[in-house]
Design an enzyme around this catalytic site. Structure first.
Site, short mmCIF file in Angstrom:
data_model
loop_
_atom_site.label_atom_id
_atom_site.label_comp_id
_atom_site.label_asym_id
_atom_site.label_seq_id
_atom_site.Cartn_x
_atom_site.Cartn_y
_atom_site.Cartn_z
N ASN A 138 24.02 -41.34 3.34
CA ASN A 138 23.21 -42.19 4.09
C ASN A 138 23.28 -43.74 3.54
OD1 ASN A 138 22.33 -40.21 6.16
ND2 ASN A 138 21.28 -39.25 4.54
N ARG A 196 43.49 -23.94 36.53
CA ARG A 196 43.68 -24.87 35.67
C ARG A 196 44.32 -26.26 36.39
NH1 ARG A 196 44.86 -24.63 29.67
NH2 ARG A 196 45.84 -26.63 29.05
#
Length: 231
Positions: free
Chosen positions: A23, A160
């Site tokens: 962080n 598809r």
């Protein structure tokens, strides 16, 4: 929005394992967490920027960049297994949160999220009838699941299409969460009630979890900085 108080809550524990001191690792000359603090500060709607951490080192860095760190989070809320919701509850129990009506959770691992993203997410939330919001990016992938009987299609059957013609799915990117405090306190769920989506571009949706992610944001941040990019 005068009757609403939006507080940015940035949860940043000290015990990261994949990337040491993740962080506060350097990204474009700043600690990783500083990018989220600055994005919150750039949002005119955010009234308070608070960092919740168990680490004094992170607390000192966050304060240096202008965030409020009114307490240190207890160790039990900073383990690998600790979920986010108890961290929010702990923040709301602190006296500094008495006036908050909404929490805007900003994970420090999303340094490409901008102040405009935060403003636009709040505006999207305000214009809706929702009680929570989650940021996402569009995904047009064709997905499969491997089973003992062979792979099966997850999000299409025999239809598809070209990827660009496929109806999108939405992937949670971890950058922005908004929750109404009263609703959260009733349910303990950050996505309580009616959840609204705020869509961000995928290029600003990188969540730093691995060293590859860190490498990627370091490359992207220089290209994205300074661009008035809304898409």
């Amino acid at each position: 929005m005068s009757d609403r108080t939006y507080a940015a809550l940035i949860p940043a524990r000290g015990g990261s394992k994949g990337i040491k001191k993740k962080n506060i690792v350097d990204v474009a000359g700043k600690p990783l967490i500083a990018h989220s603090i600055e994005a919150a500060q750039q949002s005119d709607t955010i009234d308070d920027v608070v960092v919740s951490t168990d680490s004094q080192e992170i607390a000192d860095v966050a304060a240096e960049w202008g965030a409020s760190v009114p307490y240190l989070r207890p160790d039990k809320l900073a383990t690998d297994e600790a979920p986010t919701e108890p961290v929010i509850t702990h923040a709301l129990e602190h006296e500094s949160a008495d006036e908050w009506t909404h929490v805007v959770l900003l994970q420090p691992t999303s340094p490409l999220r901008t102040g405009n993203d935060i403003e636009n997410a709040i505006a999207t939330f305000e214009q809706s009838s929702g009680t929570s919001l989650v940021s996402v990016f569009e995904d047009h992938s064709y997905r499969w699941e491997e089973t003992s009987n062979g792979a099966i299609r997850k999000n299409y059957q025999g239809d598809r299409k070209r990827r660009q013609d496929k109806s999108p799915e939405y992937v949670e990117n971890g950058a922005i969460y908004i929750t109404k405090c009263s609703e959260f306190l009733k349910t303990g769920d950050i996505q309580a009630g009616k959840t609204i989506l705020y869509t961000m571009p995928q290029k600003r949706s990188v969540d730093v979890d691995t060293h590859f992610d860190l490498w990627l944001v370091r490359k992207l941040i220089h290209r994205l900085n300074g661009q008035n990019d809304t898409g």
